[in-house]
Write an enzyme that holds these catalytic residues in place. Structure first.
Site, short mmCIF file in Angstrom:
data_model
loop_
_atom_site.label_atom_id
_atom_site.label_comp_id
_atom_site.label_asym_id
_atom_site.label_seq_id
_atom_site.Cartn_x
_atom_site.Cartn_y
_atom_site.Cartn_z
N LYS A 156 12.96 49.89 35.54
CA LYS A 156 13.01 49.94 34.07
C LYS A 156 11.60 50.28 33.56
O LYS A 156 10.88 49.43 33.02
CB LYS A 156 13.53 48.63 33.49
CG LYS A 156 14.01 48.79 32.07
CD LYS A 156 14.90 47.65 31.66
CE LYS A 156 15.23 47.69 30.18
NZ LYS A 156 15.98 48.86 29.74
N1 PMP Z 1 20.97 51.81 31.62
C1 PMP Z 1 19.85 52.07 30.92
C2 PMP Z 1 19.16 53.37 31.13
C3 PMP Z 1 19.35 51.13 30.02
O1 PMP Z 1 18.25 51.38 29.31
C4 PMP Z 1 20.05 49.92 29.83
C5 PMP Z 1 19.55 48.92 28.84
N2 PMP Z 1 18.64 48.03 29.41
C6 PMP Z 1 21.20 49.70 30.59
C7 PMP Z 1 21.63 50.66 31.48
C8 PMP Z 1 21.91 48.40 30.50
O2 PMP Z 1 21.16 47.41 31.15
P1 PMP Z 1 21.26 45.91 30.69
O3 PMP Z 1 22.69 45.57 30.70
O4 PMP Z 1 20.51 45.16 31.73
O5 PMP Z 1 20.65 45.82 29.35
#
Ligand code: PMP
Length: 312
Positions: free
Chosen positions: A161
């Site tokens: 991330k």
């Molecule tokens: N994919 C991407 C590219 C994201 O930015 C997010 C948001 N964090 C998600 C998936 C979903 O992840 P999460 O459920 O952990 O927020």
């Protein structure tokens, strides 16, 4: 598809570990976090349960674990950051006195004056602000498959991330808006579904719930993991994790987009092809209901996923 309250600024943030006035939190214009996007982050939601007069932060531990993984992979030297990050978040939310659904963003980056290979010094910020439920949560939205491809595991791994990965999502999202759509689905380098700019994709086909596997070029989403677990234990349905071809999207009876900020957004058309009845599907509604019970602390089975915050 955004629910950020425009022009809202909290009184306080946590800046380099200290409670700081929002306007006094500043980074250097030569910080590699800014000049080269040497930066990782997490986005979390907190939910206000009015009946219980409690705020619950959702899956804080899992977000911290993912942040640690991102930091490890891009090699930032963060020995001090994690000492009391959970209590800092609690303190921040209490200090800003947000008794409402809210969003928390943690950002860790290479600071000061450095190069794209800098590992220190490290800057960090944590901000929290009220954030309403996702736009489109109930009535669904129209999506398009993007002409852009997802960055790949062997170039800029989506599992990390890192801020830099969001450029790919920006291109896809801007294209979708320009073409009159609400959201975007990005294919991976094999031409199969990966995810959207800020969330994962699920489809329901012949009654089976299917989502791209974690090797499809996706972030290992905490919402995705939550949905897989609650679909199995609450809805008593299986979730299949596998590749999804583009044209399979058009065969879906239902589809939805999910993420911390996006929550669960029903997809009612893709590339202007109607999905199912063109309305939020019955299984999607069941998933949303089960999810809502969990995040608001109304399903005791999952209370360990919630960090309660008390206000004086
Ligand atoms: N994919 C991407 C590219 C994201 O930015 C997010 C948001 N964090 C998600 C998936 C979903 O992840 P999460 O459920 O952990 O927020």
């Amino acid at each position: 598809m955004n629910t950020v309250i425009k022009n809202y600024k909290p009184d306080f943030v946590i800046f380099n570990g200290e409670i700081t006035k929002f306007n006094e939190a500043r980074i250097s214009i030569m910080a590699p976090g800014f000049t080269f996007a040497i930066s990782v982050f997490e986005g979390l939601r907190g939910y206000w349960n009015d009946k219980k007069q409690k705020l619950y932060i959702f899956r804080l531990k899992e977000h911290i674990e993912r942040l640690k993984f991102s930091i490890k992979t891009i090699e930032l030297d963060t020995s001090n950051i994690f000492k009391n990050i959970e209590s800092q978040i609690t303190e921040l939310v209490q200090k800003n006195n947000i008794k409402d659904n809210l969003y928390i963003r943690i950002q860790i980056y290479a600071d000061d004056w450095g190069s794209m290979f800098s590992k220190s010094p490290i800057g960090s910020s944590i901000i929290s602000y009220p954030r309403p439920r996702a736009d489109g949560y109930y009535d669904g939205r129209n999506f398009a498959v993007s002409s852009w491809r997802r960055n790949t595991e062997d170039s800029s791994p989506p599992r990390i991330k890192t801020t830099g990965n969001y450029f790919n999502g920006r291109l896809a999202g801007l294209e979708a808006i320009r073409n009159g759509y609400d959201g975007s689905i990005i294919l991976n380098n094999h031409g199969c579904v990966s995810e959207g700019p800020a969330g994962c994709i699920f489809i329901i086909r012949e009654g089976k719930i299917i989502t791209p596997s974690i090797t499809s070029g996706i972030l290992e989403s905490i919402t995705r993991d939550t949905i897989i677990k609650i679909v199995k234990s609450e809805l008593k349905l299986d979730v299949i994790e596998r590749s999804i071809g583009r044209t399979e999207l058009y065969l879906a009876e239902e589809a939805f987009y999910c993420g911390t900020a996006m929550e669960i957004i029903p997809i009612i058309s893709i590339d202007r092809k109607i999905i199912g009845s063109g309305k939020t599907g019955s299984t999607t509604i069941k998933v949303q209901k089960a999810y809502d019970a969990v995040i608001f602390g109304n399903n005791e089975k999952y209370i360990q996923w919630l960090t309660p915050i008390e206000f004086k």
